[in-house]
Enzyme design. Structure first.
Site, short mmCIF file in Angstrom:
data_model
loop_
_atom_site.label_atom_id
_atom_site.label_comp_id
_atom_site.label_asym_id
_atom_site.label_seq_id
_atom_site.Cartn_x
_atom_site.Cartn_y
_atom_site.Cartn_z
N GLU A 69 -10.43 -24.86 -31.47
CA GLU A 69 -10.69 -23.48 -31.08
C GLU A 69 -9.93 -22.50 -31.96
O GLU A 69 -8.95 -22.84 -32.62
CB GLU A 69 -10.33 -23.25 -29.61
CG GLU A 69 -8.85 -23.32 -29.30
CD GLU A 69 -8.57 -23.09 -27.82
OE1 GLU A 69 -8.36 -21.93 -27.44
OE2 GLU A 69 -8.56 -24.07 -27.06
N GLU A 125 -9.32 -24.15 -14.13
CA GLU A 125 -8.48 -24.13 -15.33
C GLU A 125 -9.10 -23.24 -16.41
O GLU A 125 -8.40 -22.48 -17.09
CB GLU A 125 -8.29 -25.56 -15.85
CG GLU A 125 -7.41 -25.66 -17.08
CD GLU A 125 -7.35 -27.06 -17.65
OE1 GLU A 125 -6.93 -27.18 -18.82
OE2 GLU A 125 -7.73 -28.02 -16.95
#
Length: 445
Positions: A246, A291
């Site tokens: 990412e 999450e």
């Protein structure tokens, strides 16, 4: 100001080799002590040698150029001090700097200073303006050099038809829990249920018991991974290579800002049926969804501090990104940089990545100091580029291997929330380590 000497040529000069193979020839050639390979959006960059080196620690920013070395105490913003030193010392026009931020760079950010923390020792950031920058993509090669003769050396290396032998991998056991990971996860769950924080990422290390060939490992691993960014570097005392899942942050020259939180994980690459079932579970598991949601919310709050009002938005919420041996829930959070803010302000707003630290960040960083095995260093920091016109690109350092002072190791973590189970979180670290561990090549040097 002096400009680089520049030449360009088509990919036919590379023969039948892949772009990856071509850039690896430059990394293996031994032309420069320091270098960075950085892959972004189909473009491979090789940055070799240093016209300028800028490093930063808890007290000083140091600059090394051909004219000598200087050390200056910094005040205010640590990242702004780093950027200002680059801009003041770069001896060439149209430069791009390459380097890294350690995870512990976060300790220099006033809003994130942990309770009772002592000053962090050692280097926390290093950036170079390279002597040579080579950009390779499907359209061709652009070679830019301080010394025009280096462009010809680069061309000769890229046109050499000889291929190195296929390397042999060496196995490493990633399933031992020598650092008591499960016990540390259980302690974090207790603290979360007591309301001390909502989420924390705890990690564990796996030592590599042999000297690692980082370049060969990177090349093999990249063939089997599909990262958001990838990198290979040798800077200062560090070697590292990784397949970043990412982007911590991108800021383009027009001020468009983007961060890409990935949180929520299941295994991938175990056959079509197993992968589909893992995806179904990932998209419906309340723990994984929670999450991810708290990470996206935090990313929005962080960008709002530095972006124009009303411009921060979420796109592709809870999309699936397949990254090597795992698949993640992923979202994009973007905005337009405010008129009074800089790319370095935006980086400080999101660093360290929420998906590698926790929620709230200050409290989760305090938990990491107490519960993680060792100082993180490059792990969950950033490898980044910064250009003369203000464009910044920072990749999260995960799915990577690390080397320093004769030691090599891997590291992986998992996001701990109130419903986390220690055995499942340990298994998640194994799934992530499997993006790197099968490709380790023993050094023959």
């Amino acid at each position: 100001m002096r400009s680089y000497a520049e030449i360009s040529y088509g990919t036919e000069k590379l023969g039948s080799r892949s772009l990856l193979s071509a850039v690896m020839r430059l990394a293996r050639a031994g032309l420069f002590e320091d270098y960075v390979v950085y892959e972004r959006n189909g473009v491979w960059a090789f940055a070799g040698g240093a016209l300028t080196t800028v490093t930063l620690d808890a007290e000083n920013v140091r600059t090394v150029t051909g004219a000598g070395e200087s050390a200056t105490p910094w005040t205010g913003s640590s990242s702004a001090a780093l950027g200002a030193a680059l801009e003041a010392s770069a001896p060439v026009a149209n430069w791009t700097a390459y380097g890294y931020l350690m995870f512990e760079f976060a300790a220099l950010l006033p809003a994130l200073a942990t309770r009772g923390a002592v000053p962090v020792e050692g280097e926390l950031a290093r950036m170079i303006v390279p002597r040579v920058e080579v950009l390779i993509d499907e359209r061709g090669v652009v070679s830019r050099a301080w010394d025009a003769a280096d462009n010809e050396r680069i061309r000769e290396i890229l046109e050499d038809v000889a291929e190195p032998p296929r390397p042999v991998v060496s196995a490493v056991d990633i399933r031992t829990d020598e650092g008591g990971y499960r016990e540390r996860v259980a302690q974090a769950v207790k603290e979360i249920r007591l309301g001390q924080y909502q989420k924390v990422i705890l990690s564990r290390t796996v030592d590599v018991p042999f000297e690692l060939d980082f370049a060969a490992t990177y090349e093999l691993g990249r063939e089997s991974n599909n990262p958001a960014r990838s990198f290979l570097l040798r800077l200062g005392s560090w070697e590292s290579a990784g397949f970043s899942p990412e982007v911590v942050l991108t800021v383009d020259e027009t001020g468009q800002v983007m961060t890409q939180p990935l949180a929520g994980t299941r295994a991938f690459g175990r056959g079509a049926g197993n992968d589909a079932e893992a995806r179904r579970v990932l998209e419906s598991d309340p723990k994984e969804i929670y999450e991810h949601a708290v990470s996206v919310r935090t990313s929005q709050e962080e960008l709002r501090r530095v972006c124009r009002p009303g411009t921060v938005a979420v796109r592709d919420f809870m999309d699936i990104k397949e990254r090597g041996s795992v698949q993640h829930l992923a979202s994009l959070v973007s905005g337009t940089l405010g008129a009074t803010h800089t790319p370095w302000d935006a980086l400080e707003a999101v660093f360290p990545a929420v998906t590698a630290s926790g929620v709230p960040k200050r409290e989760s960083l305090d938990a990491i100091v107490r519960l993680d095995e060792t100082r993180r260093g490059l792990y969950s920091g950033a490898v980044l580029t910064f250009t003369h016109d203000g464009a910044l690109d920072a990749a999260l350092v995960l799915r990577a291997m690390y080397g320093q002072e004769g030691r090599a190791w891997l590291r992986a973590g998992a996001g701990i929330v109130t419903d986390s189970m220690p055995d499942r979180e340990f298994e998640e670290t194994c799934e992530k380590l499997s993006s790197v561990a099968p490709y380790l090549v023993r050094s023959q040097g």
